[in-house]
Design a protein around this motif. Structure first.
Motif, PDB file in Angstrom:
ATOM      1  N   GLY A  62       0.840  -1.183   0.000  1.00  0.00           N
ATOM      2  CA  GLY A  62       0.000   0.000   0.000  1.00  0.00           C
ATOM      3  C   GLY A  62       0.878   1.236   0.000  1.00  0.00           C
ATOM      4  N   TYR A  67       0.424   0.409   6.856  1.00  0.00           N
ATOM      5  CA  TYR A  67      -0.997   0.733   6.859  1.00  0.00           C
ATOM      6  C   TYR A  67      -1.845  -0.227   7.666  1.00  0.00           C
ATOM      7  CZ  TYR A  67      -1.759  -2.813   3.264  1.00  0.00           C
ATOM      8  OH  TYR A  67      -1.825  -3.986   2.574  1.00  0.00           O
ATOM      9  N   SER A  68      -1.455  -1.473   7.811  1.00  0.00           N
ATOM     10  CA  SER A  68      -2.272  -2.440   8.539  1.00  0.00           C
ATOM     11  C   SER A  68      -2.211  -2.228  10.047  1.00  0.00           C
ATOM     12  CB  SER A  68      -1.838  -3.865   8.200  1.00  0.00           C
ATOM     13  OG  SER A  68      -0.499  -4.058   8.594  1.00  0.00           O
ATOM     14  N   GLN A  72      -9.206   0.770  10.376  1.00  0.00           N
ATOM     15  CA  GLN A  72      -9.651   0.884   8.979  1.00  0.00           C
ATOM     16  C   GLN A  72      -9.983   2.327   8.589  1.00  0.00           C
ATOM     17  OE1 GLN A  72     -12.873  -1.710   8.015  1.00  0.00           O
ATOM     18  NE2 GLN A  72     -12.694  -1.348   5.832  1.00  0.00           N
ATOM     19  N   LYS A  73     -10.640   3.064   9.462  1.00  0.00           N
ATOM     20  CA  LYS A  73     -11.008   4.446   9.139  1.00  0.00           C
ATOM     21  C   LYS A  73      -9.754   5.310   8.955  1.00  0.00           C
ATOM     22  CE  LYS A  73     -14.071   8.142  10.545  1.00  0.00           C
ATOM     23  NZ  LYS A  73     -15.054   8.615  11.515  1.00  0.00           N
ATOM     24  N   THR A  75      -6.791   4.185   8.147  1.00  0.00           N
ATOM     25  CA  THR A  75      -6.138   3.697   6.926  1.00  0.00           C
ATOM     26  C   THR A  75      -6.751   4.347   5.698  1.00  0.00           C
ATOM     27  OG1 THR A  75      -5.636   1.592   7.967  1.00  0.00           O
ATOM     28  CG2 THR A  75      -5.597   1.642   5.567  1.00  0.00           C
ATOM     29  N   LYS A  76      -8.067   4.426   5.663  1.00  0.00           N
ATOM     30  CA  LYS A  76      -8.751   5.020   4.506  1.00  0.00           C
ATOM     31  C   LYS A  76      -8.315   6.472   4.310  1.00  0.00           C
ATOM     32  CE  LYS A  76     -13.308   5.826   2.588  1.00  0.00           C
ATOM     33  NZ  LYS A  76     -14.745   5.775   2.806  1.00  0.00           N
ATOM     34  N   VAL A  77      -8.267   7.238   5.386  1.00  0.00           N
ATOM     35  CA  VAL A  77      -7.859   8.640   5.298  1.00  0.00           C
ATOM     36  C   VAL A  77      -6.388   8.748   4.894  1.00  0.00           C
ATOM     37  CG1 VAL A  77      -7.509  10.769   6.626  1.00  0.00           C
ATOM     38  CG2 VAL A  77      -9.612   9.430   6.917  1.00  0.00           C
ATOM     39  N   VAL A  79      -4.555   6.555   3.192  1.00  0.00           N
ATOM     40  CA  VAL A  79      -4.391   6.160   1.791  1.00  0.00           C
ATOM     41  C   VAL A  79      -4.857   7.285   0.878  1.00  0.00           C
ATOM     42  CG1 VAL A  79      -5.206   4.575  -0.002  1.00  0.00           C
ATOM     43  CG2 VAL A  79      -4.468   3.681   2.208  1.00  0.00           C
ATOM     44  N   GLU A  80      -5.982   7.891   1.202  1.00  0.00           N
ATOM     45  CA  GLU A  80      -6.496   9.006   0.391  1.00  0.00           C
ATOM     46  C   GLU A  80      -5.511  10.177   0.415  1.00  0.00           C
ATOM     47  OE1 GLU A  80      -8.698  11.282  -2.117  1.00  0.00           O
ATOM     48  OE2 GLU A  80      -9.016   9.168  -1.659  1.00  0.00           O
ATOM     49  N   THR A  83      -2.340   9.318  -1.642  1.00  0.00           N
ATOM     50  CA  THR A  83      -2.538   9.214  -3.081  1.00  0.00           C
ATOM     51  C   THR A  83      -3.039  10.512  -3.703  1.00  0.00           C
ATOM     52  OG1 THR A  83      -4.744   8.282  -2.740  1.00  0.00           O
ATOM     53  CG2 THR A  83      -2.920   6.730  -3.069  1.00  0.00           C
TER      54      THR A  83
END
Length: 94
Positions: A62, A67-68, A72-73, A75-77, A79-80, A83
Protein backbone atom coordinates in the motif's frame (compact mmCIF):
# COMPACT_ATOMS: atom_id res chain seq x y z
CA UNK A 1 27.02 -24.42 -12.30
CA UNK A 2 24.41 -27.20 -12.19
CA UNK A 3 21.67 -27.61 -14.76
CA UNK A 4 19.06 -26.78 -12.10
CA UNK A 5 20.83 -23.56 -11.16
CA UNK A 6 21.25 -22.63 -14.83
CA UNK A 7 17.52 -23.15 -15.39
CA UNK A 8 16.64 -21.06 -12.36
CA UNK A 9 18.97 -18.23 -13.41
CA UNK A 10 17.60 -18.25 -16.96
CA UNK A 11 13.99 -18.18 -15.74
CA UNK A 12 14.69 -15.41 -13.22
CA UNK A 13 16.32 -13.34 -15.96
CA UNK A 14 13.29 -13.92 -18.21
CA UNK A 15 10.91 -12.96 -15.40
CA UNK A 16 12.77 -9.79 -14.45
CA UNK A 17 13.03 -8.69 -18.06
CA UNK A 18 9.25 -9.04 -18.43
CA UNK A 19 8.06 -8.11 -14.96
CA UNK A 20 5.33 -5.89 -16.42
CA UNK A 21 3.74 -9.00 -17.96
CA UNK A 22 5.28 -12.08 -16.28
CA UNK A 23 3.19 -14.62 -18.21
CA UNK A 24 5.02 -16.44 -21.01
CA UNK A 25 3.09 -17.29 -24.14
CA UNK A 26 2.80 -20.96 -25.17
CA UNK A 27 5.57 -20.37 -27.74
CA UNK A 28 7.82 -18.79 -25.11
CA UNK A 29 7.09 -21.70 -22.78
CA UNK A 30 8.15 -24.16 -25.49
CA UNK A 31 11.41 -22.24 -25.97
CA UNK A 32 12.04 -22.10 -22.22
CA UNK A 33 11.35 -25.83 -21.91
CA UNK A 34 14.04 -26.55 -24.50
CA UNK A 35 16.52 -24.12 -22.89
CA UNK A 36 15.98 -25.32 -19.31
CA UNK A 37 15.15 -29.00 -19.76
CA UNK A 38 12.05 -28.60 -17.59
CA UNK A 39 8.67 -30.14 -18.37
CA UNK A 40 5.59 -27.96 -19.02
CA UNK A 41 4.26 -28.77 -15.57
CA UNK A 42 7.55 -27.87 -13.88
CA UNK A 43 7.75 -24.64 -15.84
CA UNK A 44 4.16 -23.69 -14.95
CA UNK A 45 4.80 -24.36 -11.26
CA UNK A 46 8.05 -22.40 -11.33
CA UNK A 47 6.33 -19.35 -12.84
CA UNK A 48 3.41 -19.56 -10.41
CA UNK A 49 5.76 -19.63 -7.43
CA UNK A 50 8.11 -17.00 -8.85
CA UNK A 51 5.30 -14.54 -9.55
CA UNK A 52 4.20 -14.87 -5.92
CA UNK A 53 7.75 -14.43 -4.62
CA UNK A 54 9.20 -11.81 -6.94
CA UNK A 55 6.42 -9.97 -8.73
CA UNK A 56 3.29 -9.79 -6.58
CA UNK A 57 4.87 -8.61 -3.33
CA UNK A 58 5.67 -5.29 -5.01
CA UNK A 59 2.10 -4.79 -6.19
CA UNK A 60 0.58 -5.70 -2.80
CA UNK A 61 2.25 -2.85 -0.97
CA UNK A 62 0.00 0.00 0.00
CA UNK A 63 1.05 3.63 -0.05
CA UNK A 64 2.15 3.25 3.57
CA UNK A 65 3.99 -0.01 4.35
CA UNK A 66 2.60 0.17 7.91
CA UNK A 67 -1.00 0.73 6.86
CA UNK A 68 -2.27 -2.44 8.54
CA UNK A 69 -1.22 -1.10 11.95
CA UNK A 70 -3.96 1.50 11.88
CA UNK A 71 -7.74 1.13 12.26
CA UNK A 72 -9.65 0.88 8.98
CA UNK A 73 -11.01 4.45 9.14
CA UNK A 74 -7.53 5.86 9.72
CA UNK A 75 -6.14 3.70 6.93
CA UNK A 76 -8.75 5.02 4.51
CA UNK A 77 -7.86 8.64 5.30
CA UNK A 78 -4.11 7.91 5.13
CA UNK A 79 -4.39 6.16 1.79
CA UNK A 80 -6.50 9.01 0.39
CA UNK A 81 -4.06 11.59 1.70
CA UNK A 82 -1.02 9.75 0.36
CA UNK A 83 -2.54 9.21 -3.08
CA UNK A 84 -4.33 12.55 -3.47
CA UNK A 85 -3.50 15.01 -0.67
CA UNK A 86 -5.38 17.95 -2.20
CA UNK A 87 -8.75 16.15 -1.83
CA UNK A 88 -8.45 15.40 1.89
CA UNK A 89 -10.33 17.58 4.32
CA UNK A 90 -7.57 18.54 6.74
CA UNK A 91 -10.07 19.56 9.40
CA UNK A 92 -11.62 16.08 9.45
CA UNK A 93 -11.46 14.34 12.82
CA UNK A 94 -10.84 10.64 12.82
Amino acid sequence: MTKKKNASELLKAWLLARSANPYPTPTEKDELMVQTGLSRSQLDHWFTNARQRYVKPKSRRGPNPNYSRYPQKVTKVLVEWLTNPSNVDQTQTI
